[in-house]
Design a protein around this motif. Structure first.
Motif, short mmCIF file in Angstrom:
data_model
loop_
_atom_site.label_atom_id
_atom_site.label_comp_id
_atom_site.label_asym_id
_atom_site.label_seq_id
_atom_site.Cartn_x
_atom_site.Cartn_y
_atom_site.Cartn_z
N ARG A 1 19.57 -26.07 67.22
CA ARG A 1 18.59 -26.66 68.51
C ARG A 1 17.47 -27.33 67.98
O ARG A 1 16.34 -26.97 67.72
N HIS B 1 16.10 -21.11 66.08
CA HIS B 1 16.57 -22.45 66.51
C HIS B 1 17.35 -23.34 65.79
O HIS B 1 18.35 -24.00 66.09
N ALA C 1 13.97 -27.73 69.88
CA ALA C 1 13.21 -26.60 69.91
C ALA C 1 12.64 -25.88 68.40
O ALA C 1 11.50 -25.43 68.49
N ALA D 1 8.79 -25.18 67.59
CA ALA D 1 8.38 -23.87 66.97
C ALA D 1 7.81 -24.01 65.57
O ALA D 1 6.79 -23.38 65.34
N LEU E 1 8.68 -16.53 70.10
CA LEU E 1 7.60 -17.19 70.55
C LEU E 1 6.46 -16.47 71.22
O LEU E 1 5.49 -16.78 71.17
N ALA E 2 7.13 -15.64 72.19
CA ALA E 2 6.19 -15.14 73.16
C ALA E 2 5.26 -14.08 72.18
O ALA E 2 4.20 -13.70 72.35
N ASP F 1 13.15 -17.17 71.97
CA ASP F 1 12.18 -17.37 72.88
C ASP F 1 11.38 -15.85 72.82
O ASP F 1 10.23 -16.10 73.16
N ALA F 2 11.86 -14.80 72.67
CA ALA F 2 11.12 -13.54 72.41
C ALA F 2 9.88 -13.62 71.07
O ALA F 2 9.10 -13.27 71.42
N ALA G 1 11.02 -17.96 64.62
CA ALA G 1 11.62 -18.60 65.91
C ALA G 1 12.11 -20.07 65.50
O ALA G 1 13.22 -20.40 65.97
N ASP H 1 16.39 -13.95 69.00
CA ASP H 1 15.89 -14.35 70.20
C ASP H 1 14.78 -15.00 70.04
O ASP H 1 13.46 -14.67 69.91
#
Length: 874
Positions: free
Chosen positions: A778, A773, A781, A785, A747-748, A744-745, A769, A742
């Motif tokens: 992707r 991607h 993205a 990152a 990056l968080a 997005d997770a 991340a 994940d």
């Protein structure tokens, strides 16, 4: 050996000169003013060199006192026949100086213009007013100059620039440029203070100290040891700066050379007060207010060095005795007066005072001026007093002379007649055996024997405090926290016992992950450490444990502030205490991800601490140095440092063994052996968990996740419920995000780690991340990152971790193929790779065959070249 001294720290001055010498219409030039040796001549020559590079015709004139009696004496070598016609002497001189200049013009440098004869000064004035040339003039501040010269700036024709002395930072930068390597910060501070930032004084002194071998390279760091000897060339300059001293002023200078500063009132008791006034008026002595007292000190530190070298031994002993007697008459009201008085008395013609020497030895121990402490304590111990001999043993222990200290303490044990005296022997003897001698089992035996013999509850509580410290350092955090807390329940616990009990509480709770109250638990220990002579250095050990607990918890901004505060507080102290503070600042830098800063700090601290290693600070520096080097991708240097850890391993530092195992893991990772690195991180976690060091276990598993481990999510989720602080839940989220792929997770998590202050871990999460991607095609993205990861890596001063390397240049390889490729590039044989991966050699060969096919290379040599060309080779 010749040393090149470049121009350093003069950016503003050079920019000012460039602007002034390139003015449009009207006079062009600048007046550079400053003290002798400050660097104004060098700046002027740099200005002329820049002009020559532009094509200008340049001339250089140096005024001297000997040529001052001749008209145009300074210019005689340049003018020749042009100076023969008395009716047109100045116009002809001007024409002669600018003849042959083209579009770039003529630039004339006039050095020491305050020494010009009147006609030469008028010529310079004409050059400026008629503007046929650019003029760069130097003058000495505070020295009379001809009217025609002073008119250059007073009448606004040229701008005057005061050339300031070098700052401490600029002095350090200059020394490192000259010596081509780092210089220890204490040495830089001493040299800057001694030379006053005067570039010429600095060069003469450093050249002399290098030649004498007192400035030398140790552990890759230049260190300065011993007292300087003022070389003849510098002595002549300092003599000229002091000027001719009358006998009364010389008496004042001699006294201050032996002990400065001195109160003006006290100094007036030793010499005629009028002499003190005359010394101040002549500029040799400066008087400043310190609180309610006026203090006198020499106007330049080198005055003292020069005068001390000239004083006869008997005269110096008599003067020291006079100052010590005068200090005693004042009551020694200031903190350091007792130490100053004792040092003076010890080298004087006065009879030894055992009580004074013992008190001063305690103060020297508190400041960790260990050679001085040992000298004073030895002089006191010759009287045979119990307390004096105890102080001597203490100093011997801190000087890493463990066997001598133990022999003295064993002898004292036979003289002890009360429980308090037996306690006063047992505690330092156990501490000496534990930390200095590195024999923890014997130390614990001494402690148990004392516990069985003593009956006083006060004495038993002190022993419990010491036992708590031993428990923590031997990897028993729960017992350490319990014993430490039990001892701290006593309100009248001695300061050293408070610090050692705090070792148990702070170290134990920090390792177990119970860090919410860590600051208040450490606070009492810090107060005690600042108050007691024998607790000052242990206070720095407490600071290390406190910072470790905060690091594990993820409170890294607090870590950084503690490191900075300790470094600031140590600036006035030299020796082990200052170096231990440098080590703590290195730990803080590493924990925050400032890798190059950390490497520099660790090397500086180790270079000075290794000869007097006691608490394991040098060993801790080495372990963390390994990790910092590996995180920058310097696998060879990391491996070399790692190989030194075993022979230097401190037996009392069991508490920090997980860090040693993580240093091994980071080294393997830097060599491309990521599978091995993950296994070592898991081993560190298992070891820590078995010892109740659950915060260390969480930290080790999080390190494995940074290496790419996808198996630790469940364990970290469980640990997040047991460990205080922001790191544990973020580590659990990191593991879960990586396992789920994940981005997005991840990056968080990166954002949370950055906010926490762990920039290196934040960079790794962002890099992972980017990889997720990229593998999902992707592109936009992935690039975003990767850009975030790159920014964070730059803030980490060039981090090159496995995650960052993978994200920087994606390759059409699986994780296992990439790992094998990286190990092959690092020179590991197929058999070595197989051993590290715990697979067969045939399996490695098969992987390499597929790697060569995917990348279109023929073999190992081509593989290394390919990976280097795409920036992937570490």
């Amino acid at each position: 050996m010749g040393w090149n001294w470049p121009m350093t720290g003069r950016v503003e001055e050079l920019r000012f000169i460039a602007a002034a010498t390139r003015a449009g219409d009207g006079p062009r030039g600048v007046v550079l003013a400053g003290a002798a040796g400050v660097g104004k001549t060098r700046l002027a020559r740099e200005a002329l060199a820049a002009a020559r590079r532009r094509g200008a015709v340049t001339s250089w004139v140096t005024a001297t006192a000997s040529a001052r009696g001749l008209p145009l004496g300074a210019f005689a070598g340049l003018l020749g026949a042009a100076a023969q016609d008395p009716t047109r002497i100045l116009p002809q001189a001007v024409d002669a100086l600018v003849t042959g200049s083209g579009r770039a013009g003529a630039v004339i440098g006039v050095d020491d213009a305050h020494l010009l004869d009147e006609l030469s000064a008028l010529l310079v004035h004409q050059l400026v007013l008629r503007s046929p040339a650019t003029v760069v003039v130097t003058v000495r501040s505070g020295v009379p100059a001809p009217d025609a010269v002073t008119a250059l700036w007073k009448d606004g024709h040229l701008d005057r620039r005061e050339v300031r002395a070098l700052t401490e930072a600029e002095t350090g930068a200059l020394l490192e440029a000259v010596l081509d390597g780092p210089v220890d910060s204490a040495g830089v501070a001493r040299l800057w203070a001694l030379t006053g930032g005067n570039a010429l004084f600095l060069r003469l002194l450093v050249d002399s100290e290098l030649e004498a071998g007192r400035m030398h390279r140790s552990g890759g760091v230049w260190r300065w040891s011993g007292r300087p000897q003022v070389p003849p060339g510098l002595a002549e300059l300092v003599d000229a700066l002091m000027g001719r001293l009358s006998d009364p002023v010389r008496q004042v200078v001699n006294l201050l050379a032996l002990s400065e500063p001195l109160g003006v009132t006290l100094l007036g008791r030793l010499v005629d007060p009028a002499a003190v006034e005359l010394a101040e008026t002549s500029g040799v002595v400066k008087v400043e207010r310190d609180g309610r007292r006026l203090e006198a000190r020499l106007a330049h530190p080198l005055y003292g060095e020069l005068q001390r070298a000239r004083l006869g031994q008997l005269t110096a002993r008599r003067l020291r005795g006079s100052i010590a007697t005068a200090l005693a008459a004042t009551g020694c009201r200031r903190v350091d007066d007792t130490l100053r008085r004792a040092v003076l008395a010890a080298d004087s013609d006065l009879e030894p005072d055992a009580a004074l020497l013992t008190d001063a030895a305690h103060r020297a121990i508190q400041m960790l001026d260990l050679p001085l402490a040992e000298r004073l304590a030895r002089a006191a111990a010759e009287t045979g007093g119990f307390e004096a001999r105890s102080a001597h043993a203490h100093a011997l222990s801190w000087l890493n002379r463990a066997d001598e200290a133990d022999a003295e303490l064993t002898a004292l044990a036979g003289l002890a007649s009360t429980e308090q005296q037996r306690l006063a022997v047992a505690v330092p003897r156990a501490a000496n055996l534990f930390w200095t001698a590195g024999r923890p089992a014997e130390a614990e035996e001494v402690l148990e024997e004392a516990t069985s013999r003593l009956r006083d509850p006060f004495c038993l509580d002190v022993l419990t405090a010491v036992r708590g410290a031993f428990h923590v350092f031997q990897g028993r955090p729960r017992e350490g926290a319990e014993d430490g807390a039990a001892a701290l329940a006593r309100a009248d616990l001695p300061d050293l016992a408070v610090v050692l009990a705090s070792f148990g509480v702070v170290g134990g709770l920090g390792a177990m992950g119970r860090t919410d109250g860590l600051g208040s638990a450490a606070a009492r220990g810090y107060v005690a450490a600042a108050r007691s002579f024998d607790a000052a250095a242990p206070g720095l050990g407490l600071c290390d444990l406190h910072m470790t607990g905060l690091r594990l918890a993820g409170r890294l901004h607090e870590v950084e502030e503690i490191g900075r505060a300790r470094l600031r507080a140590s600036r006035a102290v030299h020796g082990p205490m200052q170096l231990m503070a440098v080590a703590l600042a290195g730990h803080a830098a590493l924990y925050r991800g400032q890798l190059r800063t950390a490497i520099r700090r660790f090397r500086e601290a180790r270079a000075g601490l290794v000869p007097t290693e006691t608490q394991g600070f040098a060993f801790r520096c080495l372990v963390n140095l390994v990790q910092a080097l590996a995180m920058t991708g310097d696998a060879a240097a990391a491996r070399d440092a790692l190989e030194r850890t075993e022979p230097e391993r401190h037996p009392a530092a069991v508490f920090f063994e997980p860090d040693l195992m993580l240093a091994q893991a980071w080294t393997s990772a830097a060599e491309g052996a990521v599978t091995e690195a993950i296994r070592l991180a898991h081993d560190a976690a298992t070891l820590a968990a078995d010892r109740d060091q659950v915060a260390y276990a969480m930290y080790a598993l999080h390190t494995a996740v940074r290496f790419g481990d996808r198996t630790s999510a469940a364990r970290l989720a469980a640990l997040a419920t047991q460990v205080d602080g922001p790191r544990a839940p973020v580590a659990a989220a990191h593991a879960a995000g990586l396992a789920a792929g994940d981005a997005d997770a991840l990056l968080a998590v990166s954002a949370a780690l950055e906010e926490m202050g762990d920039l290196a871990a934040a960079a790794d999460a962002a890099a992972q991340a980017a990889t997720v991607h990229s593998r999902a095609d992707r592109g936009t993205a992935a690039r975003a990152a990767a850009a975030r990861a790159h920014r964070l890596a730059e803030e980490c001063e060039g981090a090159r971790t496995p995650a960052l390397i993978t994200a920087a240049r994606p390759l059409p390889l699986t994780d296992r193929e990439r790992e094998i490729a990286m190990m092959a590039v690092h020179g590991l044989s197929n058999r070595d790779i197989a051993a590290r991966l715990v697979v067969s050699v045939r399996t490695v060969e098969g992987h390499l065959y597929r790697i060569y096919g995917k990348l279109g290379v023929a073999g190992r040599g081509d593989l290394a070249a390919f990976l280097s060309s795409v920036g992937t080779d570490t």
